[in-house]
Design a protein around this motif. Structure first.
Motif, PDB file in Angstrom:
ATOM      1  N   SER A  29       0.825  -1.207   0.000  1.00 48.69           N
ATOM      2  CA  SER A  29       0.000   0.000   0.000  1.00 48.69           C
ATOM      3  C   SER A  29       0.860   1.259   0.000  1.00 48.69           C
ATOM      4  O   SER A  29       2.049   1.221   0.320  1.00 48.69           O
ATOM      5  N   LEU A  30       0.212   2.370  -0.362  1.00 46.17           N
ATOM      6  CA  LEU A  30       0.746   3.720  -0.197  1.00 46.17           C
ATOM      7  C   LEU A  30      -0.297   4.501   0.583  1.00 46.17           C
ATOM      8  O   LEU A  30      -1.497   4.390   0.292  1.00 46.17           O
ATOM      9  N   PRO A  31       0.134   5.320   1.556  1.00 43.47           N
ATOM     10  CA  PRO A  31      -0.840   6.082   2.341  1.00 43.47           C
ATOM     11  C   PRO A  31      -1.377   7.285   1.565  1.00 43.47           C
ATOM     12  O   PRO A  31      -0.744   7.766   0.630  1.00 43.47           O
ATOM     13  N   ALA A  32      -2.531   7.780   1.968  1.00 45.31           N
ATOM     14  CA  ALA A  32      -3.093   9.006   1.399  1.00 45.31           C
ATOM     15  C   ALA A  32      -2.281  10.197   1.881  1.00 45.31           C
ATOM     16  O   ALA A  32      -1.645  10.154   2.935  1.00 45.31           O
TER      17      ALA A  32
ATOM     18  N   GLY B 276       6.612   9.064   5.130  1.00 49.88           N
ATOM     19  CA  GLY B 276       5.467   8.227   5.407  1.00 49.88           C
ATOM     20  C   GLY B 276       5.285   7.090   4.419  1.00 49.88           C
ATOM     21  O   GLY B 276       4.470   6.207   4.629  1.00 49.88           O
ATOM     22  N   ALA B 277       6.059   7.101   3.338  1.00 47.20           N
ATOM     23  CA  ALA B 277       6.000   6.022   2.338  1.00 47.20           C
ATOM     24  C   ALA B 277       6.935   4.894   2.759  1.00 47.20           C
ATOM     25  O   ALA B 277       7.829   5.093   3.594  1.00 47.20           O
ATOM     26  N   PRO B 278       6.767   3.705   2.196  1.00 45.03           N
ATOM     27  CA  PRO B 278       7.714   2.622   2.483  1.00 45.03           C
ATOM     28  C   PRO B 278       9.147   3.052   2.183  1.00 45.03           C
ATOM     29  O   PRO B 278       9.391   3.808   1.240  1.00 45.03           O
ATOM     30  N   SER B 279      10.092   2.599   2.974  1.00 46.96           N
ATOM     31  CA  SER B 279      11.500   2.973   2.839  1.00 46.96           C
ATOM     32  C   SER B 279      12.006   2.722   1.421  1.00 46.96           C
ATOM     33  O   SER B 279      11.759   1.670   0.843  1.00 46.96           O
TER      34      SER B 279
END
Length: 187
Positions: A102-105, A113-116
């Motif tokens: 997933s990616l957050p809004a 806040g995105a995956p490393s």
């Protein structure tokens, strides 16, 4: 005659090699994109000068069923009807780790806040980060959100300043399969 046949056969092979591969069971969804539309929170904001007054927050995305061998993902939002003759890339996110689902809004342009390892690259707005849709008044545009499963962990030669064309080329060259969402948006 033989040279024409070889040339025609080569072009046919090239055409098939560049077609998107739809991976069975590879799906993409978003909680914010309801009824095939972007809500106001995802539309472009006034400071961009295109006449929309949205909040310019990127939607969240969830996916499952990535093809075997996936080492990373790339996500793109593209307006194929933009009055440029070439369409318009609204968002490109690459080097999303294979472990992510997933990616957050509301993802900031710096990818906090995105995956490393996730990287947002330049769009047709000229800078990295999300730029929401804003079709011209009285028009309806068709947007394609594409999540591509990649056979490489990072796209070669791609930086935050890479052009949408370079990112698209490297994405297609390393694709294992795609999952898409089609959105129709009017104003």
């Amino acid at each position: 005659m033989t040279n024409r046949f070889i040339t025609a056969a080569g072009l046919l092979c090239l055409a098939f090699a560049t077609q998107p591969v739809v991976a069975a069971g590879f799906t993409l969804s978003s909680h914010e994109l309801t009824n095939g539309n972007f809500p106001n929170a995802q539309l472009l904001s006034q400071p961009y000068g295109f006449g929309c007054s949205g909040e310019n927050h990127s939607p969240s995305f969830n996916w499952s069923g990535a093809p075997d061998g996936t080492k990373s993902f790339a996500l793109q939002i593209y307006d194929r009807d933009a009055p440029t003759g070439l369409g318009w890339v609204h968002w490109q996110v690459v080097n999303i780790p294979a472990s992510a689902t997933s990616l957050p809004a509301g993802l900031a342009a710096n990818s906090k806040g995105a995956p490393s390892g996730t990287l947002q690259t330049r769009t047709d707005f000229g800078v990295p980060g999300y730029g929401g849709p804003c079709p011209p008044e009285g028009q309806t545009h068709h947007y394609v959100v594409t999540l591509t499963a990649l056979k490489v962990a990072t796209l070669p030669g791609v930086t935050a300043d890479a052009t949408p064309a370079l990112v698209g080329f490297m994405t297609k060259a390393n694709s294992l399969g795609e999952a898409t969402i089609h959105i129709t948006q009017g104003r």
